[in-house]
Design an enzyme around this catalytic site. Sequence first.
Site, PDB file in Angstrom:
ATOM      1  N   HIS A 239       0.833  -1.203   0.000  1.00  0.00           N
ATOM      2  CA  HIS A 239       0.000   0.000   0.000  1.00  0.00           C
ATOM      3  C   HIS A 239       0.865   1.250   0.000  1.00  0.00           C
ATOM      4  O   HIS A 239       2.065   1.210   0.269  1.00  0.00           O
ATOM      5  CB  HIS A 239      -0.932   0.014   1.213  1.00  0.00           C
ATOM      6  CG  HIS A 239      -0.207   0.118   2.517  1.00  0.00           C
ATOM      7  ND1 HIS A 239       0.453  -0.944   3.089  1.00  0.00           N
ATOM      8  CD2 HIS A 239      -0.009   1.161   3.358  1.00  0.00           C
ATOM      9  CE1 HIS A 239       1.012  -0.565   4.221  1.00  0.00           C
ATOM     10  NE2 HIS A 239       0.762   0.720   4.416  1.00  0.00           N
TER      11      HIS A 239
ATOM     12  N   ASP B 259       0.627   4.910   1.968  1.00  0.00           N
ATOM     13  CA  ASP B 259      -0.132   5.527   3.058  1.00  0.00           C
ATOM     14  C   ASP B 259      -1.000   6.651   2.504  1.00  0.00           C
ATOM     15  O   ASP B 259      -0.516   7.520   1.771  1.00  0.00           O
ATOM     16  CB  ASP B 259       0.817   6.095   4.126  1.00  0.00           C
ATOM     17  CG  ASP B 259       1.548   4.992   4.886  1.00  0.00           C
ATOM     18  OD1 ASP B 259       1.058   3.854   4.909  1.00  0.00           O
ATOM     19  OD2 ASP B 259       2.616   5.298   5.464  1.00  0.00           O
TER      20      ASP B 259
ATOM     21  N   HIS C 143       4.719   0.179   0.118  1.00  0.00           N
ATOM     22  CA  HIS C 143       5.500  -0.564   1.108  1.00  0.00           C
ATOM     23  C   HIS C 143       4.671  -1.724   1.651  1.00  0.00           C
ATOM     24  O   HIS C 143       3.446  -1.757   1.522  1.00  0.00           O
ATOM     25  CB  HIS C 143       6.017   0.340   2.230  1.00  0.00           C
ATOM     26  CG  HIS C 143       4.972   1.130   2.932  1.00  0.00           C
ATOM     27  ND1 HIS C 143       4.429   2.282   2.413  1.00  0.00           N
ATOM     28  CD2 HIS C 143       4.342   0.935   4.121  1.00  0.00           C
ATOM     29  CE1 HIS C 143       3.530   2.763   3.249  1.00  0.00           C
ATOM     30  NE2 HIS C 143       3.439   1.963   4.291  1.00  0.00           N
TER      31      HIS C 143
ATOM     32  N   ARG D 136       5.232   6.365  14.051  1.00  0.00           N
ATOM     33  CA  ARG D 136       5.087   6.874  12.686  1.00  0.00           C
ATOM     34  C   ARG D 136       4.461   8.257  12.667  1.00  0.00           C
ATOM     35  O   ARG D 136       3.507   8.509  13.416  1.00  0.00           O
ATOM     36  CB  ARG D 136       4.206   5.944  11.849  1.00  0.00           C
ATOM     37  CG  ARG D 136       4.257   6.271  10.358  1.00  0.00           C
ATOM     38  CD  ARG D 136       3.166   5.584   9.572  1.00  0.00           C
ATOM     39  NE  ARG D 136       1.881   6.211   9.824  1.00  0.00           N
ATOM     40  CZ  ARG D 136       0.726   5.736   9.381  1.00  0.00           C
ATOM     41  NH1 ARG D 136       0.684   4.639   8.691  1.00  0.00           N
ATOM     42  NH2 ARG D 136      -0.397   6.373   9.640  1.00  0.00           N
TER      43      ARG D 136
HETATM   44 FE   LIG Z   1       1.866   1.969   5.759  1.00  0.00          FE
END
Ligand SMILES: [Fe+2]
Length: 291
Positions: A108, A110, A266, A281
């Site tokens: 995917h 983000d 990723h 994150r």
């Molecule tokens: Fe991700």
Amino acid sequence: MPLDETRKYQTIEVAPVTPVIGAEVSGIDLGAPLSDLARDEIEAALNEHLVLFFRDQDITAQQHVAFGKRFGEVPLAPGASFGIHPDAPEVSVLEYDEARPPNVNHYHSDGIFRAVPEFASVLRAIVAPASGGDTIFVNCIAAYEALSDRMKRLLEGLTAVNNFMHLHGRPSKARSWEGEGRARMEKARDANPPVEHPVIRTHPATGKKSIYVSESFTTHIVGLSEGESRAVLNHLFDHLKTPEFQTRFRWWKNSVAFWDNRCTLHYALADYWPQHRVMNRISIRRGEKPV
Ligand SMILES: [Fe+2]
């Protein structure tokens, strides 16, 4: 030490990990204030390598956020499928262990399900498994360039629908909807109705074209029949998994990855269960709509 005028970068050392994607960046402390030159050089290296890796960055959550803010707006953590850091509301905490098996092992980008997706993400390892839990990154520009001219012409100008629920409605994500999670997931679902983005996206800095679909979120291509859409998307999903377009990053405690969501995918390997893994994150936004 005098700066070497012939060096491409004056403030950082940049060592590509493959000729196609990824570079290890050293000689910089991400917890210290970034000079304008260092900031610009990191961005230039990101545009060239698409994902940058930094080691031994023993920084606080607030320093993580401050680093991200040099590159754009750092929004509050959505708090839907991941936790929120107690010291920094912008930082998502991704934690997996025996009771919470890892479930982000899918390709995917983000934010592809948002109308205005995030430009980049910065992920730091807090607890890394002894082995396993690598992340694969895909260069979607290289994947585009490897398509035949006929396929490029077919895809040019097409848009695809990307849907938050295409992933988050799956059984693998059931844990997110349990207990108090349900209200947060419903809010995230309602805030992210399906959106159309171009299948081929142009990078705003480099002008390079990339494939912009994700197996996790892209449901169909607009204007094709259901069967045509499925066939084309399945081809692109397979094509994006070609090892020559990828690199694979081994995490240590305090490793950082900074990637461009506009032109990469990723995949976080789920091979380390029941070991413990904790990641912090942040997302960085620039208000860019995919074009
Ligand atoms: Fe991700």
